[in-house]
Structure formats: C-alpha cells, structure tokens
Design a protein around this motif. Structure first.
Motif, PDB file in Angstrom:
ATOM      1  N   LYS A   1       3.348  58.466  86.647  1.00 56.28           N
ATOM      2  CA  LYS A   1       3.840  57.708  85.509  1.00 56.28           C
ATOM      3  C   LYS A   1       4.546  56.407  85.902  1.00 56.28           C
ATOM      4  CE  LYS A   1       2.633  60.775  82.486  1.00 56.28           C
ATOM      5  NZ  LYS A   1       1.556  60.500  81.573  1.00 56.28           N
ATOM      6  N   VAL A   2       4.573  55.482  84.960  1.00 58.03           N
ATOM      7  CA  VAL A   2       5.325  54.230  85.116  1.00 58.03           C
ATOM      8  C   VAL A   2       6.782  54.566  85.396  1.00 58.03           C
ATOM      9  CG1 VAL A   2       6.179  52.211  83.887  1.00 58.03           C
ATOM     10  CG2 VAL A   2       3.838  52.920  83.579  1.00 58.03           C
ATOM     11  N   GLY A   3       7.393  53.840  86.316  1.00 52.16           N
ATOM     12  CA  GLY A   3       8.803  54.056  86.619  1.00 52.16           C
ATOM     13  C   GLY A   3       9.052  55.054  87.733  1.00 52.16           C
ATOM     14  N   THR A   4       7.982  55.659  88.261  1.00 49.99           N
ATOM     15  CA  THR A   4       8.152  56.589  89.380  1.00 49.99           C
ATOM     16  C   THR A   4       8.640  55.818  90.592  1.00 49.99           C
ATOM     17  OG1 THR A   4       6.378  58.005  88.558  1.00 49.99           O
ATOM     18  CG2 THR A   4       6.995  58.260  90.870  1.00 49.99           C
ATOM     19  N   LYS A   5       9.747  56.270  91.175  1.00 53.12           N
ATOM     20  CA  LYS A   5      10.334  55.600  92.340  1.00 53.12           C
ATOM     21  C   LYS A   5       9.700  56.155  93.606  1.00 53.12           C
ATOM     22  CE  LYS A   5      14.704  54.435  92.349  1.00 53.12           C
ATOM     23  NZ  LYS A   5      16.178  54.497  92.447  1.00 53.12           N
ATOM     24  N   VAL A   6       9.295  55.254  94.492  1.00 55.05           N
ATOM     25  CA  VAL A   6       8.698  55.616  95.779  1.00 55.05           C
ATOM     26  C   VAL A   6       9.576  55.028  96.864  1.00 55.05           C
ATOM     27  CG1 VAL A   6       6.637  55.489  97.222  1.00 55.05           C
ATOM     28  CG2 VAL A   6       6.395  55.545  94.735  1.00 55.05           C
ATOM     29  N   LYS A   7      10.142  55.902  97.701  1.00 53.17           N
ATOM     30  CA  LYS A   7      11.067  55.469  98.753  1.00 53.17           C
ATOM     31  C   LYS A   7      10.365  55.386 100.095  1.00 53.17           C
ATOM     32  CE  LYS A   7      14.956  57.789  96.535  1.00 53.17           C
ATOM     33  NZ  LYS A   7      15.940  58.842  96.679  1.00 53.17           N
ATOM     34  N   ASN A   8      10.901  54.545 100.959  1.00 52.44           N
ATOM     35  CA  ASN A   8      10.481  54.451 102.353  1.00 52.44           C
ATOM     36  C   ASN A   8       8.980  54.216 102.502  1.00 52.44           C
ATOM     37  OD1 ASN A   8      10.959  54.341 105.072  1.00 52.44           O
ATOM     38  ND2 ASN A   8      10.874  56.557 105.353  1.00 52.44           N
ATOM     39  N   ILE A   9       8.476  53.102 101.946  1.00 54.22           N
ATOM     40  CA  ILE A   9       7.052  52.796 102.029  1.00 54.22           C
ATOM     41  C   ILE A   9       6.698  52.283 103.422  1.00 54.22           C
ATOM     42  CG2 ILE A   9       6.884  52.294  99.568  1.00 54.22           C
ATOM     43  CD1 ILE A   9       6.794  49.281 100.355  1.00 54.22           C
ATOM     44  N   ARG A  10       5.419  52.398 103.754  1.00 54.51           N
ATOM     45  CA  ARG A  10       4.897  51.855 105.005  1.00 54.51           C
ATOM     46  C   ARG A  10       3.731  50.959 104.645  1.00 54.51           C
ATOM     47  NH1 ARG A  10       1.313  53.507 109.397  1.00 54.51           N
ATOM     48  NH2 ARG A  10       0.518  55.120 108.026  1.00 54.51           N
ATOM     49  N   LEU A  11       3.748  49.698 105.082  1.00 50.97           N
ATOM     50  CA  LEU A  11       2.702  48.733 104.757  1.00 50.97           C
ATOM     51  C   LEU A  11       1.576  48.818 105.773  1.00 50.97           C
ATOM     52  CD1 LEU A  11       5.097  45.813 103.886  1.00 50.97           C
ATOM     53  CD2 LEU A  11       3.863  47.270 102.283  1.00 50.97           C
ATOM     54  N   ILE A  12       0.340  48.828 105.265  1.00 48.92           N
ATOM     55  CA  ILE A  12      -0.840  48.957 106.120  1.00 48.92           C
ATOM     56  C   ILE A  12      -1.884  47.934 105.697  1.00 48.92           C
ATOM     57  CG2 ILE A  12      -0.486  51.402 106.624  1.00 48.92           C
ATOM     58  CD1 ILE A  12      -2.514  52.081 104.444  1.00 48.92           C
ATOM     59  N   ASP A  13      -2.849  47.664 106.553  1.00 46.29           N
ATOM     60  CA  ASP A  13      -3.979  46.801 106.207  1.00 46.29           C
ATOM     61  C   ASP A  13      -5.043  47.645 105.537  1.00 46.29           C
ATOM     62  OD1 ASP A  13      -3.026  44.356 107.179  1.00 46.29           O
ATOM     63  OD2 ASP A  13      -3.594  44.879 109.226  1.00 46.29           O
ATOM     64  N   GLY A  14      -5.746  47.052 104.617  1.00 42.58           N
ATOM     65  CA  GLY A  14      -6.821  47.750 103.933  1.00 42.58           C
ATOM     66  C   GLY A  14      -6.811  47.491 102.446  1.00 42.58           C
ATOM     67  N   ASP A  15      -7.663  48.204 101.729  1.00 41.10           N
ATOM     68  CA  ASP A  15      -7.762  48.046 100.281  1.00 41.10           C
ATOM     69  C   ASP A  15      -6.471  48.491  99.599  1.00 41.10           C
ATOM     70  OD1 ASP A  15      -8.977  47.526  97.813  1.00 41.10           O
ATOM     71  OD2 ASP A  15      -9.594  49.620  97.613  1.00 41.10           O
ATOM     72  N   HIS A  16      -5.939  49.628 100.016  1.00 42.62           N
ATOM     73  CA  HIS A  16      -4.659  50.116  99.519  1.00 42.62           C
ATOM     74  C   HIS A  16      -3.618  49.751 100.570  1.00 42.62           C
ATOM     75  CE1 HIS A  16      -7.459  52.293  97.015  1.00 42.62           C
ATOM     76  NE2 HIS A  16      -6.464  52.588  96.205  1.00 42.62           N
ATOM     77  N   ASP A  17      -2.612  48.988 100.170  1.00 40.87           N
ATOM     78  CA  ASP A  17      -1.678  48.367 101.108  1.00 40.87           C
ATOM     79  C   ASP A  17      -0.479  49.214 101.487  1.00 40.87           C
ATOM     80  OD1 ASP A  17      -2.207  45.733  98.882  1.00 40.87           O
ATOM     81  OD2 ASP A  17      -3.134  45.851 100.860  1.00 40.87           O
ATOM     82  N   ILE A  18      -0.158  50.234 100.678  1.00 38.79           N
ATOM     83  CA  ILE A  18       1.068  51.004 100.880  1.00 38.79           C
ATOM     84  C   ILE A  18       0.727  52.453 101.188  1.00 38.79           C
ATOM     85  CG2 ILE A  18       3.181  51.846  99.779  1.00 38.79           C
ATOM     86  CD1 ILE A  18       3.122  49.338  98.039  1.00 38.79           C
ATOM     87  N   ASP A  19       1.315  52.983 102.250  1.00 35.58           N
ATOM     88  CA  ASP A  19       1.193  54.390 102.601  1.00 35.58           C
ATOM     89  C   ASP A  19       2.556  55.017 102.320  1.00 35.58           C
ATOM     90  OD1 ASP A  19      -0.109  56.632 103.551  1.00 35.58           O
ATOM     91  OD2 ASP A  19       0.470  56.270 105.636  1.00 35.58           O
ATOM     92  N   CYS A  20       2.590  56.116 101.539  1.00 39.95           N
ATOM     93  CA  CYS A  20       3.878  56.677 101.135  1.00 39.95           C
ATOM     94  C   CYS A  20       3.723  58.149 100.766  1.00 39.95           C
ATOM     95  CB  CYS A  20       4.429  55.913  99.933  1.00 39.95           C
ATOM     96  SG  CYS A  20       3.351  55.975  98.497  1.00 39.95           S
TER      97      CYS A  20
END
Length: 112
Positions: free
Chosen positions: A75-94
């Motif tokens: 849902k909108v507003g879901t908080k995601v902590k401690n993201i990791r940025l990666i290369d590719g189509d999807h940029d965030i690993d979490c």
C-alpha cells in the motif's frame, strides 16, 4: 580496415564513420574520433520527487504496488528502511515487513 571504437553512450559495436565524425546507428550519438573518451559519471539514483537516494536511506511508497504471485498489494505510505541501491531495471533492493525481500523502482518511492 581499422576497428572503430564502440559508442560511448550505448556501447554499441555498430559504429560507422561519416566524414570526420563517428556515428552510432542504434542511439544516434555522434562524436569526433579525436574526442577524449568521457569519464563514466557516477550513477545517481533519484526518488519520485528528484531527491538523491543513498544506501541505508528510508523511503515511503507513493503508489500501490501489486506483488507478483500474491493476492495482496503493498500500500501507499508503506515505509521501507535501510534500502540498498543496485543497477538494473529495479533500482532498490530491500526487505518489506510482511512481504520479505523485494526489489523496487526509484520512481515509486520518496525519501523520508
């Protein structure tokens, strides 16, 4: 026949000469053979509002996201902590509570 360098933008090997210029037929980029190779700029990830993201940031979803293989959505507003940025189509690993490991696109999050 001399080997032509690949395109500096898209790395295509199909470059050709057009007078004094080199041309890439795939992306249309033109450059001079004498031009110094450009230094690869460090990748910058930006959220939906244009804020620069970094590893370890906390972000919030700005759109409901359907989860493949699941009947529920994030849902909108879901908080995601401690993201990791990666290369590719999807940029965030979490990891998202209740869903587990996930990859997100930066265009669907905003920095907190």
């Amino acid at each position: 026949m001399s080997a032509l360098p690949p395109c500096p933008q898209c790395k295509s090997a199909y470059t050709y000469e057009d007078g004094t210029m080199l041309v890439c037929p795939e992306c249309g980029h033109e450059w001079s053979r004498d031009a110094a190779p450009e230094l690869d700029a460090a990748r910058v990830w930006k959220d939906a509002n244009g804020n620069v993201l970094q590893d370890g940031d906390t972000v919030v979803l700005v759109k409901d996201l359907k989860v493949k293989g699941s009947s529920s959505a994030i849902k909108v507003g879901t908080k995601v902590k401690n993201i990791r940025l990666i290369d590719g189509d999807h940029d965030i690993d979490c990891k998202i509570d209740g869903f587990g490991a996930m990859q997100l696109k930066t265009e669907f999050v905003k920095k907190v």
